[in-house]
Design a protein around this motif. Structure first.
Motif, PDB file in Angstrom:
ATOM      1  N   TYR A  27      -5.718  -6.089  21.400  1.00 43.49           N
ATOM      2  CA  TYR A  27      -6.655  -6.285  20.284  1.00 43.49           C
ATOM      3  C   TYR A  27      -6.993  -4.947  19.612  1.00 43.49           C
ATOM      4  O   TYR A  27      -6.971  -4.831  18.382  1.00 43.49           O
ATOM      5  N   HIS A  87      -5.277  -7.995  27.063  1.00 42.77           N
ATOM      6  CA  HIS A  87      -5.749  -8.584  25.811  1.00 42.77           C
ATOM      7  C   HIS A  87      -6.658  -7.621  25.041  1.00 42.77           C
ATOM      8  O   HIS A  87      -6.585  -7.551  23.803  1.00 42.77           O
ATOM      9  N   SER A 133     -10.213 -14.923  24.033  1.00 43.20           N
ATOM     10  CA  SER A 133     -10.566 -14.284  22.756  1.00 43.20           C
ATOM     11  C   SER A 133     -12.075 -14.137  22.605  1.00 43.20           C
ATOM     12  O   SER A 133     -12.555 -13.167  21.990  1.00 43.20           O
ATOM     13  N   ASP A 173      -4.007  -3.695  17.688  1.00 46.49           N
ATOM     14  CA  ASP A 173      -3.720  -4.535  16.518  1.00 46.49           C
ATOM     15  C   ASP A 173      -4.697  -4.291  15.373  1.00 46.49           C
ATOM     16  O   ASP A 173      -4.333  -4.406  14.199  1.00 46.49           O
ATOM     17  N   THR A 174      -5.939  -3.973  15.710  1.00 40.60           N
ATOM     18  CA  THR A 174      -6.993  -3.956  14.687  1.00 40.60           C
ATOM     19  C   THR A 174      -7.471  -2.566  14.290  1.00 40.60           C
ATOM     20  O   THR A 174      -8.205  -2.434  13.305  1.00 40.60           O
TER      21      THR A 174
END
Length: 325
Positions: free
Chosen positions: A22, A18, A226, A25-26
């Motif tokens: 993340y 995860h 998250s 993705d960012t």
């Protein structure tokens, strides 16, 4: 983000996956170098599924590697440009440490030593590493604060995690920034099959019994994935020399309510087998987030109701292969 080349250990594990996803993705300018030995502590299919998702990113490089192998670690990583390590790889599980203690010493002690020593020898500025709420052991003072004494672990797993914190302090003396994160029962999509929420969901759907320890008289500070990722990213971005932080939800949940929620979201009743407390288990975990809120600006947002709903929906959508794990 200040760091451009990030080594994530345990990248095919639950939290490592995860976090890697993340970051990819960012941050288009961040490269993630992931290492994992893809061991069979639980069904490797899940690790392979996670890793296949990460391999779709151009800025992700995967190296199958056991970081308890010092020579292999150096050989594979010596020429990589790494300016930050997020060390999430470990032999997980409290109960398994009672059966196979050597796996914990090899991975969590020797392996972590290798990662810290690699950071020293190759001039890596900062290491963010995973600790665990299990270091609080059977502490009676609630909630658990980073200021509490943690000298009474009740499992070898907990002892190795506390040892990692002490080891990290000695490496901070070399000028490496060392930040430890004590995770409190992290759950969510692509989670570990050995965790209670995953086993409960699977067995309820299969019509099998679920094992309810201490006759259901337990509480856990369940923390949605998250929220944990937000805490890790904050620990990466903020500047500390040596710190330890709790990453929890600060809202302990009674085990029986937890089971009721899973039953609700699956629309199916559980067949419960009530059992006494297992060796290595604690009755209650509860994170004091005062320090994390102040220095990491950490504020968990996902309630247990919302988090379990998301997990159960994901499980139902993927039940064909998840029920085989």
């Amino acid at each position: 983000m200040k760091y451009r080349n990030i080594l994530v250990t345990g990248c095919a594990g639950f939290i490592g996956f995860h976090l890697s996803k993340y970051l990819l993705d960012t941050h288009e300018d961040v490269k993630v170098i992931g290492i994992d030995n893809l061991n069979d502590y639980y069904n490797p299919l899940l690790k392979e599924k996670r890793n296949e998702i990460l391999k779709n990113y151009e800025n992700y490089e995967f190296i199958k590697l056991d970081f308890s192998d010092w020579e292999g670690l150096v050989e594979n990583l010596k020429d990589k440009e790494i300016d930050l390590i997020v060390h999430l790889g470990a032999q997980a599980g409290v109960r398994y440490s009672l059966e196979n203690p050597w796996a914990y010493i090899r991975s969590n002690e020797l392996g972590t030593l290798n990662i810290f020593e690699f950071a020293r020898r190759f001039d890596i500025e900062k290491v963010v590493y995973a600790s665990s709420s299990s270091v609080y052991g059977g502490n009676k003072k609630i909630p658990f604060s980073e200021e509490d004494r943690v000298d009474n672990p009740i499992s070898l797993y907990a002892a190795t995690k506390r040892s990692n914190e002490l080891m990290a302090y000695t490496y901070y003396l070399y000028g490496i920034k060392m930040v430890g994160l004590r995770f409190f029962t992290v759950y969510g999509e692509f989670g570990r099959p050995d965790m209670a929420y995953f086993k409960f969901t699977k067995n309820i759907l299969l019509g099998k019994e679920i094992e309810v320890y201490n006759y259901g008289n337990m509480e856990r500070d369940f923390t949605y994935i998250s929220d944990v990722i937000g805490g890790i990213v904050s620990a990466i971005e903020k500047n500390f020399d040596y710190e330890i932080f709790n990453l929890g939800n600060s809202k302990p949940v009674k085990l029986m309510y937890f089971i009721e929620l899973i039953e609700k979201y699956l629309n199916k009743k559980a067949k419960k087998k009530f059992l006494p407390l297992q060796d290595g288990d604690v009755l209650r975990t509860y994170a004091d987030l005062t320090k994390s809120e102040k220095f990491l600006e950490y504020k968990p947002k996902v309630t247990i109701e919302e988090g379990l709903k998301r997990f159960c929906n994901w499980f139902l959508e993927n039940r064909d292969w998840l029920l085989k794990i």
